[in-house]
Scaffold this active site. Structure first.
Site, PDB file in Angstrom:
ATOM      1  N   ASP A 130       0.826  -1.210   0.000  1.00 18.27           N
ATOM      2  CA  ASP A 130       0.000   0.000   0.000  1.00 18.27           C
ATOM      3  C   ASP A 130       0.863   1.263   0.000  1.00 18.27           C
ATOM      4  O   ASP A 130       0.762   2.112   0.892  1.00 18.27           O
ATOM      5  CB  ASP A 130      -0.922  -0.023   1.225  1.00 18.27           C
ATOM      6  CG  ASP A 130      -2.102   0.926   1.097  1.00 18.27           C
ATOM      7  OD1 ASP A 130      -2.641   1.046  -0.017  1.00 18.27           O
ATOM      8  OD2 ASP A 130      -2.479   1.548   2.114  1.00 18.27           O
ATOM      9  N   ARG A 138      -6.985  -4.824   1.861  1.00 21.35           N
ATOM     10  CA  ARG A 138      -7.724  -6.061   2.120  1.00 21.35           C
ATOM     11  C   ARG A 138      -8.778  -6.304   1.058  1.00 21.35           C
ATOM     12  O   ARG A 138      -8.972  -7.444   0.602  1.00 21.35           O
ATOM     13  CB  ARG A 138      -8.370  -6.005   3.506  1.00 21.35           C
ATOM     14  CG  ARG A 138      -7.392  -6.155   4.663  1.00 21.35           C
ATOM     15  CD  ARG A 138      -8.072  -5.902   5.985  1.00 21.35           C
ATOM     16  NE  ARG A 138      -7.171  -6.103   7.124  1.00 21.35           N
ATOM     17  CZ  ARG A 138      -7.445  -5.710   8.359  1.00 21.35           C
ATOM     18  NH1 ARG A 138      -8.596  -5.091   8.621  1.00 21.35           N
ATOM     19  NH2 ARG A 138      -6.583  -5.935   9.331  1.00 21.35           N
ATOM     20  N   ASP A 175       2.636  -7.372  10.119  1.00 22.54           N
ATOM     21  CA  ASP A 175       3.451  -7.335  11.334  1.00 22.54           C
ATOM     22  C   ASP A 175       3.442  -8.668  12.080  1.00 22.54           C
ATOM     23  O   ASP A 175       4.313  -8.914  12.914  1.00 22.54           O
ATOM     24  CB  ASP A 175       2.919  -6.280  12.314  1.00 22.54           C
ATOM     25  CG  ASP A 175       2.818  -4.904  11.697  1.00 22.54           C
ATOM     26  OD1 ASP A 175       3.559  -4.636  10.742  1.00 22.54           O
ATOM     27  OD2 ASP A 175       1.993  -4.098  12.177  1.00 22.54           O
ATOM     28  N   GLU A 195     -13.041  -0.881  11.264  1.00 20.90           N
ATOM     29  CA  GLU A 195     -13.620  -1.483  10.065  1.00 20.90           C
ATOM     30  C   GLU A 195     -13.598  -3.001  10.124  1.00 20.90           C
ATOM     31  O   GLU A 195     -14.486  -3.675   9.584  1.00 20.90           O
ATOM     32  CB  GLU A 195     -12.895  -0.972   8.811  1.00 20.90           C
ATOM     33  CG  GLU A 195     -11.479  -1.497   8.597  1.00 20.90           C
ATOM     34  CD  GLU A 195     -10.465  -1.005   9.621  1.00 20.90           C
ATOM     35  OE1 GLU A 195      -9.526  -1.762   9.923  1.00 20.90           O
ATOM     36  OE2 GLU A 195     -10.614   0.130  10.118  1.00 20.90           O
ATOM     37  N   ASP A 196     -12.596  -3.562  10.791  1.00 21.94           N
ATOM     38  CA  ASP A 196     -12.517  -5.024  10.893  1.00 21.94           C
ATOM     39  C   ASP A 196     -13.612  -5.569  11.802  1.00 21.94           C
ATOM     40  O   ASP A 196     -14.163  -6.649  11.553  1.00 21.94           O
ATOM     41  CB  ASP A 196     -11.141  -5.479  11.362  1.00 21.94           C
ATOM     42  CG  ASP A 196     -10.635  -4.747  12.592  1.00 21.94           C
ATOM     43  OD1 ASP A 196     -11.276  -3.761  13.020  1.00 21.94           O
ATOM     44  OD2 ASP A 196      -9.594  -5.144  13.128  1.00 21.94           O
TER      45      ASP A 196
END
Length: 400
Positions: free
Chosen positions: A43, A79, A97, A180-181
């Site tokens: 990104d 995603r 990560d 958002e997840d």
């Protein structure tokens, strides 16, 4: 080309050197390289992340597709791009990560196939950071969402059946900058064919970056209210009013909204305090119910009740009391037991006594699982609660 079992979607931004271990953990999966694909999206990194992904794709036995794009400003865009390219029966969103335990995908795929569920939670362990722990007590083939701790782990790092995501046209909301997840995962929980838990072995290692750049640590308080609003709206849209909705609402009210009204508020400016109250007001008006309030601890319930009534003055008194580590007096009145936090029994304050009532959430140690009950005389349970609550109350208030 054979359809892979799992598409591992890796969104990466400024991910070096953590990305190296992340991708190595995919290669080491006991599921086997031939049954996995990686879809990696760089990104707009400037630290060599994109170059490393391309080198990995050229050398790895795991089929890897790399997309390089301009920075999107958050994890949702990468995603979604990865999801649009995924071919596997299942997808897993692996943060760059973090890294897998070696048996993670094999165990989770086997569970989903055996149980016929659409989402599988694999045990998470923190590395240089804390991780959710209350939901990993045992492996469960099919979770009762309304009587489990699963709703308190709504990160995207789970195994999802891709057919479910395709059928629901489920993607990450790129308008939300945080949370958002949780929105994505809870919708999959509620609209899918069930949720499973793999509690052993550890499937996912959640890494705290040494440079402090983990995405969940960024963003101001307005974004937190946006996140709470979106999750409350989703719950209200999918679950009818009543006990089940109240149980799910505990999550956004305590994990997101309540965190804006801790003793830290005492250090903030008057403008920020008033703004937070204004942002919370419509959420309280629409979603705060007696059934939800009854599922919280006294110090949680009282703070939110002050917010619901627009009483910043009362809230600041309560927060000062909590900050100072004071223990409220245990009061017996009319066969009930109360914790006398500030303004208890004060007609001028207008906060009803029931807000201060001790419930099983305050002394049983089984947080937010069972509905609140009134402690009445002369039963032995009530006498036991009174003896215990004074000794435990400092710990309860300290969590504020």
């Amino acid at each position: 080309m054979a359809v892979p079992e799992v598409s591992v979607i890796v969104g990466a931004y400024e991910a070096m050197p953590y990305l190296v271990r992340c991708l190595e953990s995919v290669e080491k999966q006991t599921l086997g390289a031939g049954r996995i694909e990686i879809v990696a999206v760089d990104d707009g990194s400037t630290d060599g992340t994109g170059e490393y992904l391309e080198k990995f794709a050229a050398e790895s036995a795991v089929p890897t597709r790399v997309v390089r794009q301009a920075n999107s400003g958050g994890p949702s865009g990468p995603r979604n791009v990865g999801l649009s390219l995924a071919r596997g029966r299942y997808v897993f969103f692996l943060d760059a990560d973090d890294y897998f335990g070696e048996e993670a995908l094999e165990r989770m795929v086997a569970m989903a196939d055996r149980a016929g569920t659409d989402v599988v939670l694999g045990k998470v362990e923190g590395v240089n950071r804390t991780a959710p722990s209350s939901m990993w007590g045992r492996t469960v083939e099919r979770v009762d969402l309304y009587n489990s701790r699963a709703i308190f782990t709504l990160s995207a790092q789970k195994l999802f059946r891709r057919d479910l995501l395709t059928r629901l046209d489920l993607t990450f909301d790129e308008g939300l900058r945080t949370g958002e997840d949780a929105l994505f995962t809870l919708e999959a929980f509620l609209r899918g064919a069930g949720v499973s838990i793999v509690a052993d072995p550890t499937c996912y290692y959640l890494v705290g970056r040494d440079d402090g750049k983990h995405v969940t640590r960024s963003g101001g308080y307005v974004l937190r209210f946006d996140s709470a609003r979106a999750l409350m709206r989703l719950i209200a849209d999918l679950v009818p009013p009543g006990a089940k909705r109240d149980k799910l609402m505990v999550r956004p009210f305590t994990i997101t909204l309540l965190q804006q009204f801790t003793p830290r508020l005492l250090k903030e400016s008057d403008d920020v305090r008033r703004h937070k109250m204004e942002l919370a007001a419509p959420l309280m008006a629409e979603h705060w119910t007696p059934g939800l309030a009854a599922r919280l601890k006294v110090n949680e319930r009282l703070r939110l009740e002050c917010v619901a009534r627009g009483r910043l003055d009362l809230l600041l008194d309560v927060l000062t009391f909590i900050r100072d580590g004071a223990a409220p007096e245990v009061v017996r009145k009319g066969g009930m037991t109360y914790l006398a936090f500030p303004h208890f029994g004060s007609p001028g304050a207008g906060v009803p006594d029931v807000t201060y009532e001790v419930t099983v959430n305050d002394w049983s140690g089984k947080r937010r699982v069972e509905p609140a009950r009134t402690i009445r005389r002369p039963g032995p349970l009530a006498r036991w609660a009174v003896r215990r609550v004074r000794g435990r109350v400092r710990a309860l208030t300290a969590r504020g």
